[in-house]
Design a protein around this motif. Structure first.
Motif, PDB file in Angstrom:
ATOM      1  N   GLU A 245       0.817  -1.220   0.000  1.00  0.00           N
ATOM      2  CA  GLU A 245       0.000   0.000   0.000  1.00  0.00           C
ATOM      3  C   GLU A 245       0.847   1.266   0.000  1.00  0.00           C
ATOM      4  O   GLU A 245       0.494   2.246  -0.666  1.00  0.00           O
ATOM      5  CB  GLU A 245      -0.938   0.008   1.219  1.00  0.00           C
ATOM      6  CG  GLU A 245      -1.956  -1.119   1.242  1.00  0.00           C
ATOM      7  CD  GLU A 245      -1.401  -2.404   1.823  1.00  0.00           C
ATOM      8  OE1 GLU A 245      -0.190  -2.422   2.182  1.00  0.00           O
ATOM      9  OE2 GLU A 245      -2.152  -3.387   1.914  1.00  0.00           O
ATOM     10  N   ASP A 246       1.963   1.258   0.742  1.00  0.00           N
ATOM     11  CA  ASP A 246       2.807   2.455   0.821  1.00  0.00           C
ATOM     12  C   ASP A 246       4.208   2.206   0.268  1.00  0.00           C
ATOM     13  O   ASP A 246       5.104   3.037   0.426  1.00  0.00           O
ATOM     14  CB  ASP A 246       2.919   2.930   2.274  1.00  0.00           C
ATOM     15  CG  ASP A 246       3.665   1.922   3.159  1.00  0.00           C
ATOM     16  OD1 ASP A 246       3.778   0.744   2.752  1.00  0.00           O
ATOM     17  OD2 ASP A 246       4.137   2.319   4.241  1.00  0.00           O
ATOM     18  N   ALA A 247       4.393   1.085  -0.387  1.00  0.00           N
ATOM     19  CA  ALA A 247       5.747   0.680  -0.799  1.00  0.00           C
ATOM     20  C   ALA A 247       6.298   1.591  -1.903  1.00  0.00           C
ATOM     21  O   ALA A 247       5.589   1.954  -2.843  1.00  0.00           O
ATOM     22  CB  ALA A 247       5.745  -0.766  -1.264  1.00  0.00           C
ATOM     23  N   GLU A 248       7.561   1.936  -1.756  1.00  0.00           N
ATOM     24  CA  GLU A 248       8.262   2.670  -2.807  1.00  0.00           C
ATOM     25  C   GLU A 248       9.010   1.716  -3.743  1.00  0.00           C
ATOM     26  O   GLU A 248       9.382   2.088  -4.850  1.00  0.00           O
ATOM     27  CB  GLU A 248       9.244   3.652  -2.174  1.00  0.00           C
ATOM     28  CG  GLU A 248       8.560   4.713  -1.315  1.00  0.00           C
ATOM     29  CD  GLU A 248       9.558   5.596  -0.599  1.00  0.00           C
ATOM     30  OE1 GLU A 248      10.749   5.597  -0.989  1.00  0.00           O
ATOM     31  OE2 GLU A 248       9.166   6.289   0.359  1.00  0.00           O
ATOM     32  N   LEU A 249       9.227   0.489  -3.255  1.00  0.00           N
ATOM     33  CA  LEU A 249       9.867  -0.555  -4.055  1.00  0.00           C
ATOM     34  C   LEU A 249       9.121  -1.861  -3.820  1.00  0.00           C
ATOM     35  O   LEU A 249       8.843  -2.220  -2.671  1.00  0.00           O
ATOM     36  CB  LEU A 249      11.341  -0.722  -3.669  1.00  0.00           C
ATOM     37  CG  LEU A 249      12.090  -1.906  -4.293  1.00  0.00           C
ATOM     38  CD1 LEU A 249      12.250  -1.712  -5.797  1.00  0.00           C
ATOM     39  CD2 LEU A 249      13.462  -2.103  -3.636  1.00  0.00           C
ATOM     40  N   ILE A 250       8.806  -2.555  -4.896  1.00  0.00           N
ATOM     41  CA  ILE A 250       8.104  -3.833  -4.809  1.00  0.00           C
ATOM     42  C   ILE A 250       9.050  -4.949  -5.241  1.00  0.00           C
ATOM     43  O   ILE A 250       9.644  -4.886  -6.329  1.00  0.00           O
ATOM     44  CB  ILE A 250       6.849  -3.863  -5.707  1.00  0.00           C
ATOM     45  CG1 ILE A 250       5.875  -2.747  -5.327  1.00  0.00           C
ATOM     46  CG2 ILE A 250       6.166  -5.226  -5.637  1.00  0.00           C
ATOM     47  CD1 ILE A 250       5.226  -2.920  -4.001  1.00  0.00           C
ATOM     48  N   LEU A 251       9.182  -5.966  -4.389  1.00  0.00           N
ATOM     49  CA  LEU A 251       9.909  -7.177  -4.767  1.00  0.00           C
ATOM     50  C   LEU A 251       8.921  -8.146  -5.396  1.00  0.00           C
ATOM     51  O   LEU A 251       7.864  -8.424  -4.825  1.00  0.00           O
ATOM     52  CB  LEU A 251      10.550  -7.826  -3.536  1.00  0.00           C
ATOM     53  CG  LEU A 251      11.469  -6.960  -2.676  1.00  0.00           C
ATOM     54  CD1 LEU A 251      11.967  -7.760  -1.472  1.00  0.00           C
ATOM     55  CD2 LEU A 251      12.638  -6.419  -3.491  1.00  0.00           C
ATOM     56  N   VAL A 252       9.254  -8.665  -6.575  1.00  0.00           N
ATOM     57  CA  VAL A 252       8.410  -9.647  -7.249  1.00  0.00           C
ATOM     58  C   VAL A 252       9.174 -10.965  -7.310  1.00  0.00           C
ATOM     59  O   VAL A 252      10.292 -11.018  -7.830  1.00  0.00           O
ATOM     60  CB  VAL A 252       8.014  -9.198  -8.671  1.00  0.00           C
ATOM     61  CG1 VAL A 252       7.107 -10.243  -9.334  1.00  0.00           C
ATOM     62  CG2 VAL A 252       7.311  -7.846  -8.623  1.00  0.00           C
ATOM     63  N   ALA A 253       8.588 -12.004  -6.745  1.00  0.00           N
ATOM     64  CA  ALA A 253       9.260 -13.305  -6.702  1.00  0.00           C
ATOM     65  C   ALA A 253       8.211 -14.391  -6.548  1.00  0.00           C
ATOM     66  O   ALA A 253       7.107 -14.154  -6.050  1.00  0.00           O
ATOM     67  CB  ALA A 253      10.256 -13.355  -5.542  1.00  0.00           C
TER      68      ALA A 253
END
Length: 357
Positions: A245-253
């Motif tokens: 919701e507030d993330a500036e960076l998203i890890l996709v895995a």
């Protein structure tokens, strides 16, 4: 509270398959999934099932083709090199619109590679793998519990859509042991009126055919398949997201790597960095719209894979240039650590801060 047992991931798949009503298994031993074939050999007789160690992976997938055509719930399993050998048969099964479950516990490659965990078979699983325009539904568990749960789901989806379903795990998930709840509320069995079980009261026998010599007939069949795939994209997309919701960076895995991503996210949050995780559970269909929605507040995405970079292409296609997409991968059976991921996160935040100055 349900009682739990300690099981390996490979064993959890086998138990789930039997509970799902799988009564036929055809396969060939290959590490690191051999415990699954051993489990089926030991436990299928308790349900009067058929276990057969085929002479090769090619033979095994064609036995699956035959059993599925006759209406049986059927499964095969292998690891990466063996999956390559099955591709022609999988294309036939998809073309014949037959349900089955195919397990690939991935190992290092290419070639014989190693028996260590890897994720280099993503393209093969999600982009067809064999010849022609077809898709398998691809499910990616990240725990022993999900190895169990998604195997149950795989049989359900295969029967629902008359399509092969791939359970895509890896050597770490197959070999690791975790507490497992074996609770199964209900197993859906479908009346397979299309199966090649004789005429019965029908006027003509059912047929399974993948040969269409007239081009207009083959095109019509392909168009039918594409309509089915479009329906699957509408109905069967699955994913999980945390702290987006507030993330500036998203890890996709996905798979085992997603567990590393969660640990890295917690470490980064503890350091004041707003990081979230997006985990595809269906690799095909890929959760494109969900990823776009999950990354609304983020300026960047870091894709983590045990490969040289495969899922990252689907991530880039999904966001269509609206986000900076970074990649961090290990190959050959090497597994990244959460601390290494956090180091990559710091690099991306440093670039972001530099751009804002």
């Amino acid at each position: 509270m349900s009682e739990k047992v300690l099981m390996k991931g490979n064993e959890a798949i086998g138990e789930a398959a039997i509970l799902a009503g799988c009564c036929h298994y055809f396969g060939y031993p290959i590490t690191p999934q051999s415990e699954l074939i051993e489990y089926m050999a030991k436990h299928l007789p308790r349900v009067n099932g058929t276990f057969l160690q085929a002479e090769s992976e090619v033979a095994a997938i064609n036995m699956v083709y035959g059993a599925s055509g006759a209406g049986a719930r059927v499964m095969t399993s292998t690891s990466s090199p063996g999956m390559s050998l099955k591709q022609e048969g999988i294309s036939y099964i998809a073309a014949g619109e037959l349900p089955c479950v195919i397990v690939n516990i991935m190992r290092g490659g290419p070639g014989l590679g190693s028996i260590q965990p890897a994720q280099g078979d993503y393209f093969q699983a999600t982009k067809g793998g064999g010849h022609g325009d077809y898709h398998c539904i691809v499910l990616a568990p990240n725990s022993v519990q999900e190895m169990f749960d998604l195997t149950l789901l795989a049989f359900e989806l295969g029967d629902k859509h008359l399509n092969p379903v791939i359970l895509l795990g890896d050597g770490a998930l197959g070999q690791m042991m975790e507490p497992l709840s074996l609770n199964v509320d209900r197993v859906d069995q479908v009346d397979k009126t299309w199966a090649t079980t004789g005429m019965g009261e029908r006027n003509k026998p059912n047929r399974v055919n993948t040969l269409h010599l007239k081009p207009e007939e083959l095109e019509g069949h392909n168009n039918k398949l594409q309509r089915k795939y479009a329906l699957i994209k509408e109905q069967e997309v699955r994913w999980k997201e945390d702290l987006t919701e507030d993330a500036e960076l998203i890890l996709v895995a996905y798979g085992i790597t997603s567990r590393i991503a969660y640990s890295a996210m917690e470490m980064a949050r503890a350091e004041g960095l707003k990081v979230g995780v997006f985990r595809p559970i269906t690799l095909w269909p890929f959760p494109e719209k969900a990823l776009v929605n999950a990354t609304k507040t983020a300026s960047a995405i870091l894709t983590l894979e045990l490969s040289a970079g495969q899922m990252v292409e689907d991530v880039r296609l999904a966001v269509n240039g609206s986000k900076n997409v970074y990649f961090h991968g290990r190959t050959g059976g090497m597994v990244m650590t959460p601390r290494q991921v956090v180091e990559e996160i710091h690099k991306i935040f440093a670039v972001k801060e530099g751009a804002e100055k």
